[in-house]
Enzyme design. Sequence first.
Site, PDB file in Angstrom:
ATOM      1  CD  GLU A 418      -2.820   1.050   2.510  1.00  0.00           C
ATOM      2  OE1 GLU A 418      -3.156  -0.062   2.958  1.00  0.00           O
ATOM      3  OE2 GLU A 418      -3.206   2.124   3.005  1.00  0.00           O
ATOM      4  CE  LYS A 600      -5.860  -1.567   5.894  1.00  0.00           C
ATOM      5  NZ  LYS A 600      -5.004  -0.714   5.066  1.00  0.00           N
ATOM      6  CG  ASP A 616       1.901 -16.945  11.711  1.00  0.00           C
ATOM      7  OD1 ASP A 616       1.052 -16.309  11.052  1.00  0.00           O
ATOM      8  OD2 ASP A 616       1.710 -18.081  12.166  1.00  0.00           O
TER       9      ASP A 616
HETATM   10  C1  MEV Z   1      -5.618   3.111   5.435  1.00  0.00           C
HETATM   11  O1  MEV Z   1      -4.845   1.999   5.049  1.00  0.00           O
HETATM   12  C2  MEV Z   1      -5.614   3.252   6.956  1.00  0.00           C
HETATM   13  C3  MEV Z   1      -6.513   4.357   7.525  1.00  0.00           C
HETATM   14  O2  MEV Z   1      -7.851   4.164   7.096  1.00  0.00           O
HETATM   15  C4  MEV Z   1      -6.421   4.235   9.027  1.00  0.00           C
HETATM   16  C5  MEV Z   1      -7.360   5.141   9.790  1.00  0.00           C
HETATM   17  O3  MEV Z   1      -8.461   5.457   9.299  1.00  0.00           O
HETATM   18  O4  MEV Z   1      -7.018   5.470  10.946  1.00  0.00           O
HETATM   19  C6  MEV Z   1      -6.084   5.713   7.051  1.00  0.00           C
END
Ligand code: MEV
Length: 768
Positions: A418, A600, A616
């Site tokens: 990403e 995430k 892992d």
């Molecule tokens: C994108 O990979 C991650 C975000 O969505 C995390 C967040 O919203 O805090 C930017």
Amino acid sequence: MSESPAKPAPFGAVSAPGKSFLIGEYAVLEGHTAVVTAVDVRAHAHSPRPQHDERPSPDSPFVAAAVELVSGWLRGHDYEVPAPEALPVITTVGFTAGNRKLGLGSSAAVTAATVGWYLASAGLDVSSPEIREIALSIARAAHSMAQEGRGSGADVATAVLGGTVRFSREGIEPITTPSWLAIGFFDAGAPARTGSLLESLEAGAAGSREAYDAAIAGIGAASQRFQAALDPALAMDDAFAAIQDACRRHNEGLRQLQDIASAHILTARIETIIGAAEWAGLAAKPSGAGGGDLVVVFARSGAALDRLAVELYHQHRVALVRKLETNAEGLRAEPRPPVNSRIKGLFKRSIDARREALALATGVPLARLADADAGALAPEAADHMIENVIGVMSMPMGIGTNFTLNGRDYLVPMCVEEASVVAAASNAAKMIRAGGGFAGFSDPPWMIAQVQLVRDDRSPSAEIVARIEGARDRLLELADEAHPRLVERGGGARDIEVRNLDVDNIVVHVLVDCRDAMGANLLNTVAETLAPELAQISGWRPVLRILSNLADRRASHVSVRVPAHMLASKQLDGGDVAQRIEEASRFAELDPYRATTHNKGIMNGVDAVVIATGNDWRAMEASAHAYAVRGGRYGPLATWRVERDADDAIAALRGKLSIPTAVGVVGGATRSHPTARMALEILGNPSGVELGLIMAAAGLASNLAALRALATEGIQRGHMTLHARAVAMAAGARGAEVEALARRLVDVGEIKPERAQALLGELREGGR
Ligand code: MEV
């Protein structure tokens, strides 16, 4: 001595360790003996690396005094003296907890390293006893000169000689501590205030001379008792009882001194640590003058120290400072200078130039970095890793810059598909660095092996639980017999827990210290080994025997304090941005839908390091999300709060993250995948717990970057710029063209390859 001129330095740096008092503080100033040990945080002196290090300056009075005296000595012995402008760069690696300096004798280490660098530059071997004697006398004189005669000199002695020494005005004598004696240092929170405590004491002592003398005599006697306990002829139990007694007496003396000084030597936090240690059958006392800083704890084993660390962290948020290994080596030449993770403009360079900068910064040979090439994992090797192999899939690997964790710099390999994850984490790490960097604390590497037992007969589960708990020692012994090598490396079974799931299901947890391994295989062996014994004890039938991936006993905890001004954006001042980041954090704390996205973003950074190091990532993900729901509702792994100053203005933003880190640096793909091995080398071959902290730091940096962008201009603009840069490069732009073309693409709002080709043509036309 020798006539030969000084040769170019055949070494990368000279380093000297920090120090910690084991016993005898205060009394040593009145002529009693103290015991001081060298701890393995080090000051380094090295030549500046071109385009890499800031120009050194002799600001420190310790460096200035060391340079003056060692140059004089070299001249007097016919050695060539490096030119005045050839000053070494001096760094102190690991002398801090976050942005707070620990009382580990950094000025003495700096003085010793500077003297050592000049001697080594003249071709002298700073590890040899003769040269160390010379270095010691120069460093003592320089240190004393820089602080106008104050100080006992114990710190300079350990910085040069290393090891553990008995120290008094009469002299220094190396001593050894018994091999079974585990020594740990806990962070008591406030900065060392040696100077002001000594002043209050001096004032108090003037009015109560007798009480002062009695307290000092008590501490002196405690120190003697401690030293007697180190006699190798003593049985372990007797020796440890004497150490406990010595610490109790020492603390008694400190309590008397604090009454005389009307100052807090044994603060509430220090008393908490001492109380918890004594309750657990260990011994503890402040290391140094007290008032905060460090508490030294003595135990019969590393496992006992770990148990106390778990208790103190989870009950009182008091951390064991794991990097402080005692009996460290003294002055020594190092093959290379410490890593400096500030590499300016790395993103603007070509891949080859980046590799060169990385090799220079880390000492990993340039040729080794070819293990980041797409074909580094040969299909034939992959064929041995999994089944039905048809080839290998490659992913981009980037380097996260600016990371400093527990006072040490890291360049962090990150493997992720990403865009903007690496740039964002590096940018946030830079803001965090301005506040002293990441402070990290790890749980010991304890994992859980589970054995499920189901009822076959009529015995009630309560009875079974009691029977299994009664067999605890035998079960731990059996578990250790399955892994003699793990026990040799300091790991092994630590505890048995029995959980009654319902009337027909019991689960037995075996807690195992996995040291540097992720541990899945060894935990599964433990579970399978113990199952027949558990069947016999309980009369119930074992079913599943497998590790738990909820590694909640093996978490890494990192925290940061970012000065508000570092967060300012084009439109908003730093305080406003900090406020918005706190609001964004609250959103995640209140709403699982937001918490999932928040986490995430954290895993963007964490997983990138997990993958780069061959760990892992499914285990990491499973564990992280289960941990995020441990309070009964899914919540954020990291949270943020503003910090206000006395005028109620926002001064800083504080953030913290806790995440289970079931990761290792031995076994599995960490060793079999050439790129993973190389990634660990770039990180300086960290231990398993150190690697867990680096991952946690990458996660917290990613979270800060995401929240800052989301709370200000949104993330799309930044993403677009990075995407445009990639499209510009793919269209053939080189050097300065990349930035110029990327800017044009963003301005026209169409980031497409055909448009990039056309605009590049125009750009080149215009440039002719
Ligand atoms: C994108 O990979 C991650 C975000 O969505 C995390 C967040 O919203 O805090 C930017």
